[in-house]
Design a protein around this motif. Sequence first.
Motif, mmCIF file in Angstrom:
data_model
loop_
_atom_site.group_PDB
_atom_site.id
_atom_site.type_symbol
_atom_site.label_atom_id
_atom_site.label_comp_id
_atom_site.label_asym_id
_atom_site.label_seq_id
_atom_site.Cartn_x
_atom_site.Cartn_y
_atom_site.Cartn_z
ATOM 1 N N ILE A 3 0.833 -1.193 0.000
ATOM 2 C CA ILE A 3 0.000 0.000 0.000
ATOM 3 C C ILE A 3 0.873 1.249 0.000
ATOM 4 O O ILE A 3 1.960 1.273 0.602
ATOM 5 N N LYS A 4 0.408 2.270 -0.664
ATOM 6 C CA LYS A 4 1.122 3.541 -0.681
ATOM 7 C C LYS A 4 0.990 4.214 0.687
ATOM 8 O O LYS A 4 -0.026 4.095 1.354
ATOM 9 N N GLU A 5 2.033 4.929 1.078
ATOM 10 C CA GLU A 5 1.994 5.672 2.337
ATOM 11 C C GLU A 5 1.941 7.166 2.051
ATOM 12 O O GLU A 5 2.506 7.651 1.071
ATOM 13 N N VAL A 82 -5.273 -2.741 6.923
ATOM 14 C CA VAL A 82 -6.606 -2.429 6.393
ATOM 15 C C VAL A 82 -6.487 -1.895 4.970
ATOM 16 O O VAL A 82 -7.265 -2.261 4.078
ATOM 17 N N GLY A 83 -5.496 -1.042 4.744
ATOM 18 C CA GLY A 83 -5.291 -0.509 3.405
ATOM 19 C C GLY A 83 -5.005 -1.589 2.386
ATOM 20 O O GLY A 83 -5.499 -1.557 1.253
ATOM 21 N N GLU A 84 -4.193 -2.589 2.777
ATOM 22 C CA GLU A 84 -3.890 -3.708 1.865
ATOM 23 C C GLU A 84 -5.151 -4.494 1.528
ATOM 24 O O GLU A 84 -5.327 -4.944 0.385
ATOM 25 N N MET A 85 -6.039 -4.660 2.517
ATOM 26 C CA MET A 85 -7.294 -5.360 2.246
ATOM 27 C C MET A 85 -8.143 -4.588 1.236
ATOM 28 O O MET A 85 -8.773 -5.175 0.356
ATOM 29 N N LEU A 86 -8.142 -3.263 1.356
ATOM 30 C CA LEU A 86 -8.908 -2.440 0.414
ATOM 31 C C LEU A 86 -8.301 -2.501 -0.985
ATOM 32 O O LEU A 86 -9.027 -2.561 -1.990
ATOM 33 N N VAL A 87 -6.980 -2.489 -1.058
ATOM 34 C CA VAL A 87 -6.311 -2.610 -2.360
ATOM 35 C C VAL A 87 -6.649 -3.958 -2.998
ATOM 36 O O VAL A 87 -6.912 -4.052 -4.201
ATOM 37 N N ASN A 93 -6.954 4.159 -4.754
ATOM 38 C CA ASN A 93 -6.706 5.503 -4.221
ATOM 39 C C ASN A 93 -6.544 5.481 -2.708
ATOM 40 O O ASN A 93 -6.887 6.430 -2.015
ATOM 41 N N VAL A 94 -5.995 4.377 -2.165
ATOM 42 C CA VAL A 94 -5.887 4.191 -0.723
ATOM 43 C C VAL A 94 -4.445 4.397 -0.269
ATOM 44 O O VAL A 94 -3.504 3.915 -0.900
ATOM 45 N N TYR A 95 -4.306 5.124 0.844
ATOM 46 C CA TYR A 95 -3.000 5.380 1.441
ATOM 47 C C TYR A 95 -3.058 5.040 2.929
ATOM 48 O O TYR A 95 -4.115 5.122 3.557
ATOM 49 N N SER A 96 -1.913 4.712 3.488
ATOM 50 C CA SER A 96 -1.773 4.545 4.936
ATOM 51 C C SER A 96 -0.965 5.725 5.465
ATOM 52 O O SER A 96 0.015 6.157 4.842
ATOM 53 N N LEU A 97 -1.392 6.285 6.604
ATOM 54 C CA LEU A 97 -0.650 7.393 7.205
ATOM 55 C C LEU A 97 0.641 6.862 7.817
ATOM 56 O O LEU A 97 0.622 6.067 8.769
ATOM 57 N N GLU A 98 1.755 7.271 7.256
ATOM 58 C CA GLU A 98 3.063 6.813 7.729
ATOM 59 C C GLU A 98 3.284 7.252 9.186
ATOM 60 O O GLU A 98 3.249 8.427 9.498
ATOM 61 N N GLY A 99 3.489 6.276 10.062
ATOM 62 C CA GLY A 99 3.742 6.590 11.470
ATOM 63 C C GLY A 99 2.494 6.821 12.295
ATOM 64 O O GLY A 99 2.583 6.983 13.513
ATOM 65 N N GLY A 100 1.327 6.845 11.649
ATOM 66 C CA GLY A 100 0.068 6.982 12.370
ATOM 67 C C GLY A 100 -0.072 8.295 13.127
ATOM 68 O O GLY A 100 0.623 9.282 12.866
ATOM 69 N N MET A 101 -1.003 8.284 14.081
ATOM 70 C CA MET A 101 -1.279 9.494 14.856
ATOM 71 C C MET A 101 -0.099 9.901 15.723
ATOM 72 O O MET A 101 0.044 11.062 16.090
ATOM 73 N N LYS A 102 0.756 8.935 16.040
ATOM 74 C CA LYS A 102 1.954 9.272 16.810
ATOM 75 C C LYS A 102 2.837 10.229 15.998
ATOM 76 O O LYS A 102 3.346 11.228 16.533
ATOM 77 N N ALA A 103 3.001 9.956 14.717
ATOM 78 C CA ALA A 103 3.788 10.848 13.864
ATOM 79 C C ALA A 103 3.049 12.160 13.632
ATOM 80 O O ALA A 103 3.666 13.233 13.580
ATOM 81 N N TRP A 104 1.731 12.088 13.497
ATOM 82 C CA TRP A 104 0.938 13.306 13.297
ATOM 83 C C TRP A 104 1.098 14.260 14.478
ATOM 84 O O TRP A 104 1.168 15.471 14.313
ATOM 85 N N SER A 105 1.198 13.717 15.667
ATOM 86 C CA SER A 105 1.362 14.536 16.866
ATOM 87 C C SER A 105 2.670 15.317 16.851
ATOM 88 O O SER A 105 2.768 16.384 17.460
#
Length: 376
Positions: A3-5, A82-87, A93-105
């Motif tokens: 999956i793309k990040e 989850v993104g891989e399952m959608l792909v 057009n599905v992406y995974s947020l690299e590092g999740g909410m921890k990185a977003w913080s």
Amino acid sequence: MAIKEMTVKEVAKKVLNKENMFILDVRTEDAFQDWKIESDSFDYMNVPYFDLLDGVEEIMDDLPKDKDVLVVCAKGGSSQMVGEMLVDEGFTNVYSLEGGMKAWSEHLEPIKVNDLKDGGELYQFVRIGKGCLSYMVVSNGEAAVIDATRMTDVYVNFAKELGVEIKHIFDTHLHADHISGGRTLAEQTGGTYWLPPKDATEVTFDYAKLEDGEHVTIGSTQIDINAIYSPGHTIGSTSFVVDNQYLMTGDILFIDSIGRPDLAGKAEDWVMDLRETLYTRYQELSDELIVLPAHFMIMDELNEDGTVAEKLGVLFEKNHGLNIDDQDEFRKMVTENLPPQPNAYQEIRETNMGKINPEDEKQREMEIGPNRCAVR
């Protein structure tokens, strides 16, 4: 299929540019309701990861085919699955947020506020996932950083890009909602770390005393950082007037609210200090000063250019916290029905005092969640 990040910086740009995107947040409902990626231009769907272990068929019809879908989790692992399952089901057009909410913080977005007199510059670092705001004042090869976060490499690298040397680091007060990078940044750069002494009675390290009327010049172009004692959020809270144009209010005054006085358990003791700062000390300042706070609460506080700033005179007209004539009503507002305390706020205070020194991963966990420095 891999999956793309999407990086947190890419997401931050979409937030600031008000681009449209769909977020599938696979954290628990409580975590999602407490704190999420905020944007008026985003659409959201929250389905906990555990509900999708047997497949994503039940949510496929609810996901858009004509816009990017960003899958978000706490750390980036569940969102990838989850993104891989959608792909696998045909979504492209599905992406995974690299590092999740921890990185977003932890992401800091530097934005230029304006030029200062005699060639100086002022930058605001927007910690968009946490609502924290920090600043760099630049003049003639020197820089000062104000209310630095613990991600100190961002300031060091930015100063290198500008070709300036960080000489001074200031904290407007002893922070309780996030871990200050002030002391670490001073150690990394050899700069002087300034802290209000009334907030520093329990600190375990050396610091320069930032007191009322103190003038610190950055560079040789006389861009003063002029300290104004302004208690209320903490007993030592100190504001800065920079270049006679900008009022850095710390956590005393925000664009849409005012600071809470209870994070050291002193709400009743400090509430009238807060009122005196807002209704007397700040009233004596020029309405033309542009307020630059240490936090923002909601995305509506961001201007079109991504900065968080407004004239003091405008705030005296529009900010409810500055327009409560009755002292008892004011006291009630800032001492009752307050939002929950920030996560781990006592541990954060002790870290900022130097009493404890948690490991990096523990520090990340302590800061997870929204900022809660405002009355509302």
